[in-house]
Motif scaffolding. Structure first.
Motif, PDB file in Angstrom:
ATOM      1  N   SER A   1       0.835  -1.205   0.000  1.00 29.68           N
ATOM      2  CA  SER A   1       0.000   0.000   0.000  1.00 29.68           C
ATOM      3  C   SER A   1       0.872   1.260   0.000  1.00 29.68           C
ATOM      4  CB  SER A   1      -0.933   0.000   1.222  1.00 29.68           C
ATOM      5  OG  SER A   1      -1.783   1.120   1.199  1.00 29.68           O
ATOM      6  N   THR A   2       1.936   1.256   0.809  1.00 31.21           N
ATOM      7  CA  THR A   2       2.853   2.393   0.816  1.00 31.21           C
ATOM      8  C   THR A   2       3.536   2.553  -0.537  1.00 31.21           C
ATOM      9  OG1 THR A   2       3.266   2.104   3.196  1.00 31.21           O
ATOM     10  CG2 THR A   2       4.885   3.390   1.954  1.00 31.21           C
ATOM     11  N   PHE A   3       3.921   1.423  -1.131  1.00 28.05           N
ATOM     12  CA  PHE A   3       4.526   1.439  -2.471  1.00 28.05           C
ATOM     13  C   PHE A   3       3.576   2.076  -3.487  1.00 28.05           C
ATOM     14  CE2 PHE A   3       4.210  -0.857  -6.530  1.00 28.05           C
ATOM     15  CZ  PHE A   3       5.433  -0.540  -7.117  1.00 28.05           C
ATOM     16  N   VAL A   4       2.318   1.640  -3.476  1.00 29.19           N
ATOM     17  CA  VAL A   4       1.344   2.175  -4.428  1.00 29.19           C
ATOM     18  C   VAL A   4       1.115   3.664  -4.171  1.00 29.19           C
ATOM     19  CG1 VAL A   4      -1.056   2.070  -5.238  1.00 29.19           C
ATOM     20  CG2 VAL A   4       0.199  -0.041  -4.789  1.00 29.19           C
ATOM     21  N   ALA A   5       0.979   4.058  -2.896  1.00 28.85           N
ATOM     22  CA  ALA A   5       0.693   5.458  -2.568  1.00 28.85           C
ATOM     23  C   ALA A   5       1.830   6.382  -3.003  1.00 28.85           C
ATOM     24  CB  ALA A   5       0.438   5.604  -1.071  1.00 28.85           C
ATOM     25  N   GLN A   6       3.083   5.971  -2.737  1.00 29.72           N
ATOM     26  CA  GLN A   6       4.217   6.810  -3.139  1.00 29.72           C
ATOM     27  C   GLN A   6       4.271   6.955  -4.659  1.00 29.72           C
ATOM     28  OE1 GLN A   6       8.044   5.850  -1.493  1.00 29.72           O
ATOM     29  NE2 GLN A   6       7.347   5.995   0.640  1.00 29.72           N
ATOM     30  N   ASN A   7       4.048   5.853  -5.365  1.00 31.56           N
ATOM     31  CA  ASN A   7       4.094   5.903  -6.827  1.00 31.56           C
ATOM     32  C   ASN A   7       2.863   6.586  -7.417  1.00 31.56           C
ATOM     33  OD1 ASN A   7       6.539   4.295  -8.037  1.00 31.56           O
ATOM     34  ND2 ASN A   7       5.875   3.154  -6.228  1.00 31.56           N
ATOM     35  N   TYR A   8       1.748   6.505  -6.711  1.00 31.32           N
ATOM     36  CA  TYR A   8       0.543   7.225  -7.131  1.00 31.32           C
ATOM     37  C   TYR A   8       0.789   8.736  -7.037  1.00 31.32           C
ATOM     38  CZ  TYR A   8      -4.392   8.689  -7.163  1.00 31.32           C
ATOM     39  OH  TYR A   8      -5.592   9.301  -7.462  1.00 31.32           O
ATOM     40  N   GLY A   9       1.419   9.149  -5.926  1.00 33.70           N
ATOM     41  CA  GLY A   9       1.746  10.562  -5.763  1.00 33.70           C
ATOM     42  C   GLY A   9       2.738  11.048  -6.808  1.00 33.70           C
TER      43      GLY A   9
ATOM     44  N   ALA B   1      -6.446 -23.688   5.102  1.00 33.64           N
ATOM     45  CA  ALA B   1      -6.160 -24.132   3.737  1.00 33.64           C
ATOM     46  C   ALA B   1      -6.332 -23.009   2.720  1.00 33.64           C
ATOM     47  CB  ALA B   1      -7.069 -25.304   3.379  1.00 33.64           C
ATOM     48  N   PHE B   2      -6.936 -21.899   3.135  1.00 34.55           N
ATOM     49  CA  PHE B   2      -7.267 -20.829   2.196  1.00 34.55           C
ATOM     50  C   PHE B   2      -6.594 -19.502   2.558  1.00 34.55           C
ATOM     51  CE2 PHE B   2     -10.652 -23.938   1.992  1.00 34.55           C
ATOM     52  CZ  PHE B   2     -10.860 -24.065   0.625  1.00 34.55           C
ATOM     53  N   TYR B   3      -5.396 -19.556   3.124  1.00 38.73           N
ATOM     54  CA  TYR B   3      -4.698 -18.315   3.477  1.00 38.73           C
ATOM     55  C   TYR B   3      -4.404 -17.443   2.258  1.00 38.73           C
ATOM     56  CZ  TYR B   3      -3.854 -19.912   8.287  1.00 38.73           C
ATOM     57  OH  TYR B   3      -3.997 -20.324   9.589  1.00 38.73           O
ATOM     58  N   PHE B   4      -4.298 -18.066   1.080  1.00 38.90           N
ATOM     59  CA  PHE B   4      -4.057 -17.252  -0.115  1.00 38.90           C
ATOM     60  C   PHE B   4      -5.200 -16.271  -0.331  1.00 38.90           C
ATOM     61  CE2 PHE B   4      -6.681 -20.699  -1.727  1.00 38.90           C
ATOM     62  CZ  PHE B   4      -7.531 -20.055  -2.625  1.00 38.90           C
ATOM     63  N   GLY B   5      -6.415 -16.635   0.125  1.00 36.18           N
ATOM     64  CA  GLY B   5      -7.566 -15.754  -0.023  1.00 36.18           C
ATOM     65  C   GLY B   5      -7.447 -14.493   0.811  1.00 36.18           C
ATOM     66  N   ILE B   6      -7.002 -14.630   2.058  1.00 40.37           N
ATOM     67  CA  ILE B   6      -6.849 -13.456   2.909  1.00 40.37           C
ATOM     68  C   ILE B   6      -5.621 -12.649   2.484  1.00 40.37           C
ATOM     69  CG2 ILE B   6      -5.510 -14.652   4.716  1.00 40.37           C
ATOM     70  CD1 ILE B   6      -8.149 -11.903   5.298  1.00 40.37           C
ATOM     71  N   GLY B   7      -4.580 -13.328   1.959  1.00 43.04           N
ATOM     72  CA  GLY B   7      -3.410 -12.617   1.455  1.00 43.04           C
ATOM     73  C   GLY B   7      -3.763 -11.716   0.285  1.00 43.04           C
ATOM     74  N   CYS B   8      -4.566 -12.217  -0.623  1.00 39.97           N
ATOM     75  CA  CYS B   8      -5.036 -11.431  -1.767  1.00 39.97           C
ATOM     76  C   CYS B   8      -5.887 -10.256  -1.290  1.00 39.97           C
ATOM     77  CB  CYS B   8      -5.840 -12.332  -2.701  1.00 39.97           C
ATOM     78  SG  CYS B   8      -6.551 -11.490  -4.132  1.00 39.97           S
ATOM     79  N   LEU B   9      -6.717 -10.501  -0.297  1.00 42.50           N
ATOM     80  CA  LEU B   9      -7.616  -9.460   0.202  1.00 42.50           C
ATOM     81  C   LEU B   9      -6.841  -8.313   0.851  1.00 42.50           C
ATOM     82  CD1 LEU B   9     -10.627  -8.895   0.247  1.00 42.50           C
ATOM     83  CD2 LEU B   9     -10.778 -10.117   2.431  1.00 42.50           C
ATOM     84  N   PHE B  10      -5.771  -8.629   1.580  1.00 38.29           N
ATOM     85  CA  PHE B  10      -4.948  -7.580   2.185  1.00 38.29           C
ATOM     86  C   PHE B  10      -4.313  -6.691   1.110  1.00 38.29           C
ATOM     87  CE2 PHE B  10      -4.390 -10.440   6.081  1.00 38.29           C
ATOM     88  CZ  PHE B  10      -5.270  -9.691   6.841  1.00 38.29           C
ATOM     89  N   LEU B  11      -3.883  -7.290   0.012  1.00 39.13           N
ATOM     90  CA  LEU B  11      -3.314  -6.504  -1.086  1.00 39.13           C
ATOM     91  C   LEU B  11      -4.367  -5.591  -1.702  1.00 39.13           C
ATOM     92  CD1 LEU B  11      -1.104  -9.186  -2.875  1.00 39.13           C
ATOM     93  CD2 LEU B  11      -0.300  -7.272  -1.500  1.00 39.13           C
ATOM     94  N   LEU B  12      -5.569  -6.092  -1.863  1.00 36.18           N
ATOM     95  CA  LEU B  12      -6.640  -5.281  -2.440  1.00 36.18           C
ATOM     96  C   LEU B  12      -7.002  -4.119  -1.519  1.00 36.18           C
ATOM     97  CD1 LEU B  12      -8.867  -8.176  -3.821  1.00 36.18           C
ATOM     98  CD2 LEU B  12      -7.630  -6.484  -5.191  1.00 36.18           C
ATOM     99  N   TYR B  13      -7.062  -4.372  -0.214  1.00 36.28           N
ATOM    100  CA  TYR B  13      -7.320  -3.287   0.737  1.00 36.28           C
ATOM    101  C   TYR B  13      -6.253  -2.192   0.590  1.00 36.28           C
ATOM    102  CZ  TYR B  13     -10.578  -6.266   3.429  1.00 36.28           C
ATOM    103  OH  TYR B  13     -11.627  -7.057   3.835  1.00 36.28           O
ATOM    104  N   GLY B  14      -4.981  -2.617   0.546  1.00 39.26           N
ATOM    105  CA  GLY B  14      -3.894  -1.662   0.443  1.00 39.26           C
ATOM    106  C   GLY B  14      -3.916  -0.882  -0.858  1.00 39.26           C
TER     107      GLY B  14
END
Length: 438
Positions: A294-302, A363-376
């Motif tokens: 999220s910080t990466f995206v925000a800095q590059n967005y700015g 068994a589905f941690y990839f689902g929450i990992g993807c969701l954290f990226l989308l939130y960020g």
């Protein structure tokens, strides 16, 4: 060390920036793990259930000002990417005042309404007294947690993820030492675990405040930056309130599930309390990687680097998914030994329930990992309302299915099954909408 995420290798920069955040939050979990482990072993099942349910409530409460801090942090990163130092200092002053006011009001409210809150959570009679005693003490640490979250989000937003780690490391060690002293040696019971936690929280909160005051003078607002600026306050309130709403909805949904779990009795409560600690510890690295992204995206967005954001997004999803699959395999294989860290081997019913939870949901941690990226991602591009939508989908489905499925022959297993279903449906929604933003 401050990282400029608008230049250089994307994956390398992200990982170097994320690693201290991962280490810091893993240490932060020792606050709660120390309580759970020592209380479960020394004081027994009912005390474990009380501390575990308190943890869920405290997570919901702290998510309010954590959301405000994260939303403000996204704005800090954007201003740093733009190179607008005046707006950065003014936003720091406005955000600090807003978050402090919200924290004080929230602290007063929870003390006034503690008994209605316990009733809402359907806390069993045998757990009520211990949970109430624990909460009356632990609520005093909300201000310290708010201080730490705000200043750590500030430093991370500007590219410094190392200093927050240092303060957490010190307070985590103190927390464990005081837990052992107050509970196992002084025999202060459940109150001892609470005192250990809030003392450690004040060490990290006051410590990072003093660090910023004395070592980061260039970030401190000057007198001219303290003037009221309606435009900046509106930006902070817009982004922070939506991030706060997203965090609050997410944790309120978890709180609703906790209430349902409580209705199954102390055994299921204890299993859930221990399994959630393992669960949170397991996927915490991908959560922190999502915050770094999220910080990466925000800095590059700015800075206007749209193509770098696209490349970074693809690399980030690949890294998060690979890590999640490895962790899922480990948790599935070692679910029983992990439960026995927190629960005596004699508590076979508690262990069986906890293992079932970990193997279904883990068994589905990839689902929450993807969701954290989308939130960020959506927080960083000033579309935090989409994070709220994804949270409503994820938690709404989770809560609805948990109540429906648990009422069938599945019982408590239905609660565990509802969790990954909510994650995956939210992921699909977020990924489809992301394509439109590109």
């Amino acid at each position: 060390m401050y990282h400029d995420l608008t230049k250089g290798s994307i994956s390398r920069s992200l990982l170097l920036f994320a690693l201290p955040m991962m280490a810091g939050n893993l240490l932060q979990q020792f606050y709660n793990i120390a309580d759970t482990l020592i209380v479960g072993r020394v004081l027994g099942k009912n005390a474990l259930a009380a501390v575990g349910s308190s943890y869920t409530l405290m997570t919901f409460l702290t998510s309010i000002f954590l959301g405000l801090s994260m939303g403000s942090g996204a704005l800090f990163s954007i201003y740093r990417g733009k190179g607008d130092e005046r707006a950065l200092k003014s936003s720091i002053a406005h955000a600090c005042g807003l978050i402090l006011a919200v924290t004080l009001v929230l602290n007063a409210v929870v003390y006034i309404f503690i008994d209605p809150i316990l009733s809402f959570l359907r806390v069993p009679e045998e757990v009520w007294g211990g949970m109430r005693e624990y909460l009356l003490i632990i609520f005093a640490g909300l201000l310290a947690t708010s201080l730490y979250n705000f200043f750590s989000c500030l430093l991370r937003a500007l590219g410094n993820s190392t200093v927050p780690l240092v303060f957490l490391a010190v307070s985590a060690i103190l927390n464990i030492a005081w837990d052992l002293l107050f509970v196992a040696v002084f025999h202060w019971g459940i109150a001892g675990a609470a005192y250990a936690t809030i003392f450690a929280q004040y060490v990290s909160g006051i410590g990072i405040l003093l660090y910023v005051l004395f070592r980061c003078r260039s970030l401190l607002p000057e007198r001219k930056d303290l003037r009221f600026d309606g435009g900046i306050l509106k930006e902070i309130a817009g982004l922070s309130s939506l991030t706060c709403l997203q965090q609050s909805v997410m944790n309120f949904g978890i709180l609703m599930v906790q209430g349902l779990v409580n209705s199954f009795g102390a055994t299921t409560m204890a299993a859930f309390a221990a399994a959630v600690k393992i669960d949170t510890f397991a996927y915490l690295p991908v959560q922190d990687f999502g915050n770094a992204y999220s910080t990466f995206v925000a800095q590059n967005y700015g800075a206007g680097n749209k193509e770098r954001i696209r490349r970074g997004t693809k690399e980030s999803f690949a890294i998060s998914t690979a890590f999640s699959l490895v962790i899922s395999a480990l948790v599935f294989a070692f679910a029983a030994p992990l439960m026995q860290i927190f629960v005596s081997s004699a508590e076979t019913a508690v262990i069986t329930s906890g293992v079932r939870y970990l193997r279904i949901e883990g068994a589905f941690y990839f689902g929450i990992g993807c969701l954290f990226l989308l939130y960020g991602y959506y927080r960083a591009i000033k579309r935090a309302e989409m994070s709220v939508v994804l949270t409503v989908i994820s938690l709404g489905i989770r809560v609805l299915l948990a109540y429906v499925l648990s009422a069938t022959f599945l019982g408590e297993t239905g609660i565990w099954m509802a969790i990954p279903i909510g994650w995956i449906l939210a992921d699909l929604t977020g990924l489809l909408y992301m394509r439109k933003t590109w």
